[in-house]
Design a protein around this motif. Structure first.
Motif, PDB file in Angstrom:
ATOM      1  N   PHE A  51      47.252  19.783  -7.974  1.00  0.00           N
ATOM      2  CA  PHE A  51      45.728  19.515  -8.209  1.00  0.00           C
ATOM      3  C   PHE A  51      45.506  18.866  -9.557  1.00  0.00           C
ATOM      4  CE2 PHE A  51      41.939  21.271 -10.217  1.00  0.00           C
ATOM      5  CZ  PHE A  51      40.909  20.988  -9.465  1.00  0.00           C
ATOM      6  N   ARG A  52      44.657  17.786  -9.603  1.00  0.00           N
ATOM      7  CA  ARG A  52      44.331  17.170 -10.730  1.00  0.00           C
ATOM      8  C   ARG A  52      42.505  17.572 -11.134  1.00  0.00           C
ATOM      9  NH1 ARG A  52      46.010  13.217 -13.544  1.00  0.00           N
ATOM     10  NH2 ARG A  52      44.659  14.540 -15.246  1.00  0.00           N
ATOM     11  N   SER A  53      41.912  17.400 -10.010  1.00  0.00           N
ATOM     12  CA  SER A  53      40.298  17.419 -10.141  1.00  0.00           C
ATOM     13  C   SER A  53      39.553  17.695  -8.903  1.00  0.00           C
ATOM     14  CB  SER A  53      40.023  16.221 -10.804  1.00  0.00           C
ATOM     15  OG  SER A  53      38.396  16.403 -10.881  1.00  0.00           O
ATOM     16  N   LEU A  54      38.646  18.383  -9.196  1.00  0.00           N
ATOM     17  CA  LEU A  54      37.584  18.496  -7.813  1.00  0.00           C
ATOM     18  C   LEU A  54      36.878  17.246  -7.764  1.00  0.00           C
ATOM     19  CD1 LEU A  54      36.258  22.033  -8.667  1.00  0.00           C
ATOM     20  CD2 LEU A  54      37.715  21.236  -6.647  1.00  0.00           C
ATOM     21  N   ASP A  55      36.482  16.890  -6.519  1.00  0.00           N
ATOM     22  CA  ASP A  55      35.483  15.732  -6.523  1.00  0.00           C
ATOM     23  C   ASP A  55      34.015  16.129  -6.287  1.00  0.00           C
ATOM     24  OD1 ASP A  55      34.873  13.263  -5.953  1.00  0.00           O
ATOM     25  OD2 ASP A  55      35.080  13.247  -3.770  1.00  0.00           O
ATOM     26  N   PHE A  56      33.414  15.431  -7.606  1.00  0.00           N
ATOM     27  CA  PHE A  56      31.898  16.055  -7.796  1.00  0.00           C
ATOM     28  C   PHE A  56      31.097  14.531  -7.470  1.00  0.00           C
ATOM     29  CE2 PHE A  56      34.549  18.087 -10.682  1.00  0.00           C
ATOM     30  CZ  PHE A  56      34.129  19.607 -10.787  1.00  0.00           C
ATOM     31  N   PHE A  57      29.665  14.876  -7.249  1.00  0.00           N
ATOM     32  CA  PHE A  57      28.739  14.060  -7.414  1.00  0.00           C
ATOM     33  C   PHE A  57      28.538  13.537  -8.798  1.00  0.00           C
ATOM     34  CE2 PHE A  57      27.415  16.293  -3.120  1.00  0.00           C
ATOM     35  CZ  PHE A  57      27.412  14.902  -2.324  1.00  0.00           C
ATOM     36  N   LYS A  58      28.109  12.582  -8.760  1.00  0.00           N
ATOM     37  CA  LYS A  58      27.574  12.063 -10.403  1.00  0.00           C
ATOM     38  C   LYS A  58      26.715  13.022 -10.908  1.00  0.00           C
ATOM     39  CE  LYS A  58      27.116   8.099 -13.351  1.00  0.00           C
ATOM     40  NZ  LYS A  58      28.239   8.326 -14.299  1.00  0.00           N
ATOM     41  N   PHE A  59      26.728  13.645 -12.016  1.00  0.00           N
ATOM     42  CA  PHE A  59      25.706  14.164 -12.695  1.00  0.00           C
ATOM     43  C   PHE A  59      24.315  13.548 -12.642  1.00  0.00           C
ATOM     44  CE2 PHE A  59      22.848  15.497 -16.031  1.00  0.00           C
ATOM     45  CZ  PHE A  59      22.943  16.986 -15.896  1.00  0.00           C
ATOM     46  N   ASP A  60      23.228  14.114 -12.304  1.00  0.00           N
ATOM     47  CA  ASP A  60      22.177  13.592 -12.141  1.00  0.00           C
ATOM     48  C   ASP A  60      20.955  14.654 -12.620  1.00  0.00           C
ATOM     49  OD1 ASP A  60      19.759  12.362 -11.334  1.00  0.00           O
ATOM     50  OD2 ASP A  60      20.196  11.818  -9.303  1.00  0.00           O
ATOM     51  N   SER A  61      20.254  14.439 -13.518  1.00  0.00           N
ATOM     52  CA  SER A  61      19.122  15.256 -14.035  1.00  0.00           C
ATOM     53  C   SER A  61      18.031  15.648 -13.207  1.00  0.00           C
ATOM     54  CB  SER A  61      18.924  14.854 -15.375  1.00  0.00           C
ATOM     55  OG  SER A  61      17.874  13.524 -15.358  1.00  0.00           O
ATOM     56  N   THR A  62      18.168  14.896 -12.039  1.00  0.00           N
ATOM     57  CA  THR A  62      16.850  15.052 -11.097  1.00  0.00           C
ATOM     58  C   THR A  62      17.194  16.277 -10.320  1.00  0.00           C
ATOM     59  OG1 THR A  62      17.061  12.637 -10.722  1.00  0.00           O
ATOM     60  CG2 THR A  62      16.006  14.165  -9.083  1.00  0.00           C
ATOM     61  N   TYR A  63      18.407  16.766 -10.327  1.00  0.00           N
ATOM     62  CA  TYR A  63      18.614  18.014  -9.474  1.00  0.00           C
ATOM     63  C   TYR A  63      19.033  19.390 -10.370  1.00  0.00           C
ATOM     64  CZ  TYR A  63      19.805  14.913  -5.624  1.00  0.00           C
ATOM     65  OH  TYR A  63      19.774  13.947  -4.615  1.00  0.00           O
ATOM     66  N   VAL A  64      18.107  19.120 -11.578  1.00  0.00           N
ATOM     67  CA  VAL A  64      18.115  20.190 -12.424  1.00  0.00           C
ATOM     68  C   VAL A  64      16.690  20.505 -12.287  1.00  0.00           C
ATOM     69  CG1 VAL A  64      18.115  21.211 -14.591  1.00  0.00           C
ATOM     70  CG2 VAL A  64      19.737  19.421 -14.171  1.00  0.00           C
ATOM     71  N   VAL A  65      16.314  21.338 -11.516  1.00  0.00           N
ATOM     72  CA  VAL A  65      14.818  21.786 -11.138  1.00  0.00           C
ATOM     73  C   VAL A  65      14.283  23.089 -11.951  1.00  0.00           C
ATOM     74  CG1 VAL A  65      15.209  20.457  -8.990  1.00  0.00           C
ATOM     75  CG2 VAL A  65      15.315  23.077  -9.001  1.00  0.00           C
ATOM     76  N   THR A  66      12.949  22.855 -12.207  1.00  0.00           N
ATOM     77  CA  THR A  66      12.137  23.979 -12.651  1.00  0.00           C
ATOM     78  C   THR A  66      11.687  24.626 -11.442  1.00  0.00           C
ATOM     79  OG1 THR A  66      11.943  23.342 -14.906  1.00  0.00           O
ATOM     80  CG2 THR A  66      10.778  24.966 -14.500  1.00  0.00           C
ATOM     81  N   ALA A  67      11.861  25.918 -10.849  1.00  0.00           N
ATOM     82  CA  ALA A  67      10.931  26.308  -9.761  1.00  0.00           C
ATOM     83  C   ALA A  67      10.292  27.679  -9.875  1.00  0.00           C
ATOM     84  CB  ALA A  67      12.409  26.667  -8.786  1.00  0.00           C
ATOM     85  N   SER A  68       9.184  27.713  -9.185  1.00  0.00           N
ATOM     86  CA  SER A  68       8.572  28.585  -9.260  1.00  0.00           C
ATOM     87  C   SER A  68       9.061  29.829  -8.690  1.00  0.00           C
ATOM     88  CB  SER A  68       7.270  28.490  -8.512  1.00  0.00           C
ATOM     89  OG  SER A  68       6.343  27.385  -9.227  1.00  0.00           O
ATOM     90  N   PHE A  69       9.029  31.090  -9.318  1.00  0.00           N
ATOM     91  CA  PHE A  69       9.813  32.092  -8.813  1.00  0.00           C
ATOM     92  C   PHE A  69       8.855  33.257  -8.356  1.00  0.00           C
ATOM     93  CE2 PHE A  69      11.322  36.565  -9.305  1.00  0.00           C
ATOM     94  CZ  PHE A  69      12.406  36.587  -8.765  1.00  0.00           C
ATOM     95  N   LYS A  70       9.071  33.957  -7.280  1.00  0.00           N
ATOM     96  CA  LYS A  70       8.171  34.957  -6.679  1.00  0.00           C
ATOM     97  C   LYS A  70       9.208  36.086  -6.285  1.00  0.00           C
ATOM     98  CE  LYS A  70       4.870  36.282  -2.866  1.00  0.00           C
ATOM     99  NZ  LYS A  70       4.421  35.737  -1.493  1.00  0.00           N
ATOM    100  N   ARG A  71       9.011  37.101  -7.097  1.00  0.00           N
ATOM    101  CA  ARG A  71       9.505  38.595  -6.660  1.00  0.00           C
ATOM    102  C   ARG A  71       9.102  39.093  -5.332  1.00  0.00           C
ATOM    103  NH1 ARG A  71      12.925  42.023  -5.967  1.00  0.00           N
ATOM    104  NH2 ARG A  71      13.589  43.712  -7.523  1.00  0.00           N
ATOM    105  N   THR A  72      10.119  39.542  -4.506  1.00  0.00           N
ATOM    106  CA  THR A  72       9.834  40.252  -3.197  1.00  0.00           C
ATOM    107  C   THR A  72      10.304  41.548  -3.371  1.00  0.00           C
ATOM    108  OG1 THR A  72      11.683  39.163  -2.390  1.00  0.00           O
ATOM    109  CG2 THR A  72       9.737  37.902  -1.962  1.00  0.00           C
ATOM    110  N   PRO A  73       9.432  42.524  -3.980  1.00  0.00           N
ATOM    111  CA  PRO A  73       9.952  43.798  -3.952  1.00  0.00           C
ATOM    112  C   PRO A  73       9.755  44.631  -2.531  1.00  0.00           C
ATOM    113  CG  PRO A  73       7.751  43.616  -4.923  1.00  0.00           C
ATOM    114  CD  PRO A  73       8.160  42.422  -4.475  1.00  0.00           C
TER     115      PRO A  73
END
Length: 200
Positions: A53-75
């Protein structure tokens, strides 16, 4: 005799050089993952696969996929048995929902909490975010991927899909991995995180 000693010395030197090869990765997170996969104690790989093993295969880093999501708790959710790749069933509870916009689409995912894991010291805030998307079976693992997230501080949560990883059963059949619930299928491409594993 000298030739035998020289050959032994050369073999030992090459072996040491192999062990000291630099850890590959575009980001610190990728390097940490590759280091873990090379570690005999932590790696999910078989001994045979780990040695080459040398390395996993990754998609190129893309800040588009760092998302701020709205969170809703479901108690008051009822716990359920999440299916796995074996006969094992794991107790989970739906902790909440996140909604976010990606690729010009409004998307929603459920977030789960492992009933047993939450009782373990250091895992009290661990949440489980499994998902499938349109890259599965092509660039990424056919069974979907996971993202680690922690308890949100408010009604928002940052999810970094660049840190999406494969279930361990993608590397070694001895593992039993939770199957992504149908509610967490995204009908879009998440071109981020770890790609499918191909043995070299």
């Amino acid at each position: 005799m000298k030739n035998i000693f020289f050959l032994f010395l050369l073999t030992s030197t090459l072996s040491c050089a192999q062990d000291k090869l630099p850890i590959l990765g575009e980001t610190e997170h990728q390097k940490e993952m590759n280091a873990k996969f090379k570690d005999a104690v932590k790696s999910p790989l078989t001994d045979k696969d780990r040695k080459t093993f040398r390395s996993l295969d990754f998609f190129k880093f893309d800040s588009t996929y760092v998302v701020t999501a709205s969170f809703k708790r479901t108690p008051n959710e009822t716990s359920f048995k999440m299916k796995t790749t074996t006969d094992r069933l794991v107790d989970y509870v739906k902790y909440g929902e996140i909604t976010f916009t990606l690729n010009e689409k409004e998307l929603k995912l459920n977030i789960y909490q492992n009933i047993e894991m939450v009782k373990q010291l250091g895992e009290e805030e661990a949440l489980f975010l499994p998902f499938m998307d349109n890259t599965n079976g092509v660039e990424s693992y056919k069974g979907g991927r996971y993202v680690e997230v922690g308890l949100p501080k408010d009604n928002q949560m940052v999810v970094d899909f660049n840190k999406a990883y494969n279930p361990y059963c993608a590397y070694n059949k001895k593992y039993s991995c939770p199957i992504v619930p149908s509610e967490n299928v995204l009908y879009t491409r998440i071109e981020a995180g770890v790609k499918k594993y191909d043995k070299h």
